[in-house]
Design a protein around this motif. Structure first.
Motif, mmCIF file in Angstrom:
data_model
loop_
_atom_site.group_PDB
_atom_site.id
_atom_site.type_symbol
_atom_site.label_atom_id
_atom_site.label_comp_id
_atom_site.label_asym_id
_atom_site.label_seq_id
_atom_site.Cartn_x
_atom_site.Cartn_y
_atom_site.Cartn_z
ATOM 1 N N GLY A 177 45.091 34.801 39.372
ATOM 2 C CA GLY A 177 45.177 33.831 39.501
ATOM 3 C C GLY A 177 43.843 33.525 40.114
ATOM 4 O O GLY A 177 43.312 34.131 40.553
ATOM 5 N N TYR A 178 44.017 31.749 40.590
ATOM 6 C CA TYR A 178 42.728 31.329 41.866
ATOM 7 C C TYR A 178 41.670 32.555 41.124
ATOM 8 O O TYR A 178 40.669 32.080 41.729
ATOM 9 N N SER A 179 41.772 32.053 39.700
ATOM 10 C CA SER A 179 40.263 32.551 39.045
ATOM 11 C C SER A 179 39.376 30.759 38.671
ATOM 12 O O SER A 179 39.780 31.493 36.762
ATOM 13 N N PRO A 180 39.619 30.055 38.568
ATOM 14 C CA PRO A 180 38.793 29.261 38.135
ATOM 15 C C PRO A 180 37.095 28.990 37.270
ATOM 16 O O PRO A 180 36.847 30.654 37.618
ATOM 17 N N SER A 181 37.165 29.209 36.123
ATOM 18 C CA SER A 181 35.545 29.282 34.854
ATOM 19 C C SER A 181 34.761 28.205 35.230
ATOM 20 O O SER A 181 35.406 27.303 35.669
ATOM 21 N N VAL A 182 34.010 28.543 35.028
ATOM 22 C CA VAL A 182 33.198 27.241 35.128
ATOM 23 C C VAL A 182 33.146 26.308 34.617
ATOM 24 O O VAL A 182 32.668 24.666 35.116
ATOM 25 N N ARG A 183 33.980 26.611 32.761
ATOM 26 C CA ARG A 183 34.231 25.168 32.281
ATOM 27 C C ARG A 183 34.835 24.192 33.175
ATOM 28 O O ARG A 183 34.643 22.705 33.043
ATOM 29 N N LEU A 184 35.767 24.794 34.162
ATOM 30 C CA LEU A 184 36.974 23.439 34.906
ATOM 31 C C LEU A 184 35.854 22.773 34.947
ATOM 32 O O LEU A 184 35.702 21.556 35.619
ATOM 33 N N LEU A 211 45.764 27.494 40.429
ATOM 34 C CA LEU A 211 45.067 26.210 39.804
ATOM 35 C C LEU A 211 45.179 24.870 40.525
ATOM 36 O O LEU A 211 44.357 23.718 41.165
ATOM 37 N N ASP A 212 46.583 24.649 41.262
ATOM 38 C CA ASP A 212 46.466 23.541 42.031
ATOM 39 C C ASP A 212 45.748 23.371 43.702
ATOM 40 O O ASP A 212 46.149 22.467 44.484
#
Length: 358
Positions: free
Chosen positions: A264-271, A289-290
């Motif tokens: 969790g809590y692992s955003p990709s740079v694509r976002l 994500l929220d």
């Protein structure tokens, strides 16, 4: 401050996501007045593809071996206020041991691969980090936030674990007028663990909506992948063309690696890059994500192909545009490389017990 970074690469973005992360962070640290020396192991696969051999915002030096590193840069490491060792640095354990023994300033580990790192440690794979090193780093900078930070502190003994997510460059990613070519696009290299959710959320939706236009851009997809008739596959899309790609689709699909979903809590740079272009995102779900985007206002979450199709076919155009703009404003105010530089500065001040400057 005088900062030394030992990272995987800043000179070559070939086959890695580290270089662009370091470039943005180092550039913004330099803009804040800091002096940075970036030390990079000279390896043939990057030597053949150095797209930024001499960044203007830092001093860059290549070293041939661990002994070469020690012979040439011991004084710089000893005298620096901050020394940062990155994940996947060749002989990273030996490099880290030398740094914690040599550096007199703050010693940090920057994990650009946190879920992968922790999975490796569980398998006793100590390619670039050993559990005994974690307590010796004053600061553990992690691409993953949330509960993982507690795990690093409580289980692995990190004195201070803090999130330092990926970021984007607003001079490279922004809305621009393009012909709308696709209803939904996805940008990502093939991986075994991402392919099932890609099939479930996007390719199944494409098969069920023959009139729709879909696109997947990325290398290494096997011949066995059966692309729907209305889905274009682009084998390679250079970074310079990513902005145009995002601006040419009504929505973009986000699919997350299994290790990142687990943590969790692992955003990709694509976002962040897609949002910066004002392109609305349809994402799979993962914890945290929220904490980055507000559901149904700044991002859409799909659990099935039916969810995907509902967004593609039923969301009014005005709401679609508004959602993309809200996400763009969110990343512009929280997720640029300049924000990451300021976060790093705040962590260093916290360690130094210096008053926070207004």
């Amino acid at each position: 401050m005088n900062i030394v970074i030992l990272g995987l690469s800043i000179t070559s973005s070939w086959g890695n996501g580290h270089a662009t992360t370091f470039r943005g962070l180092v550039r913004e640290l330099n803009n804040s007045g800091h002096q940075i020396l970036f030390l990079e192991r000279d390896v043939p696969w990057y030597a053949n593809s150095r797209d930024l051999p001499n960044p203007e915002y830092c001093q860059t030096a290549l070293y041939a071996s661990l002994e070469d590193l020690k012979q040439r840069f011991t004084e710089q490491v000893r005298e620096a206020e901050v020394v940062i060792v990155g994940s996947y640095v060749p002989e990273g354990v030996q490099v880290g041991e030398w740094v914690v023994q040599t550096a007199q300033g703050i010693k940090a580990f920057y994990d650009i691969d946190t879920p992968v790192t922790l999975a490796k440690l569980e398998r006793q794979d100590f390619e670039y980090l050993h559990p005994r090193l974690i307590p010796q780093y004053d600061l553990y900078l992690s691409f993953t936030g949330g509960p993982t930070l507690d795990l690093l502190e409580r289980h692995y003994g990190s004195p201070m674990a803090r999130a330092l997510y990926c970021s984007f460059d607003p001079t490279l990613y922004y809305p621009e007028q393009q012909q709308m070519q696709w209803d939904l696009g996805y940008l990502g290299t093939y991986s075994d663990d991402r392919q099932p959710p890609l099939e479930k959320l996007m390719l199944k939706a494409a098969r069920e909506w023959p009139e729709g236009k879909f696109v997947v851009a990325g290398p290494q997809y096997p011949e066995s992948v059966q692309w729907p008739a209305n889905t274009q596959h682009i084998h390679h899309l250079p970074p310079a063309e990513h902005r145009q790609f995002y601006n040419s689709q009504r929505f973009t699909q986000n699919i997350t690696r299994a290790d990142m979903i687990k943590a969790g809590y692992s955003p990709s740079v694509r976002l962040f890059e897609a949002a910066a272009c004002g392109t609305p995102i349809i994402s799979d779900y993962w914890d945290g994500l929220d904490s980055l985007f507000t559901f149904d206002e700044e991002i859409l979450v799909a659990y099935t192909a039916a969810d995907t199709l509902k967004y593609l076919k039923e969301l009014p155009e005005q709401e679609r545009i508004a959602m993309g703009e809200k996400a763009r404003q969110k990343v512009l105010t929280q997720h640029t490389a300049a924000h990451r530089a300021r976060e790093l500065e705040s962590y260093v001040r916290e360690l130094m017990s210096l008053p926070v400057k207004e």
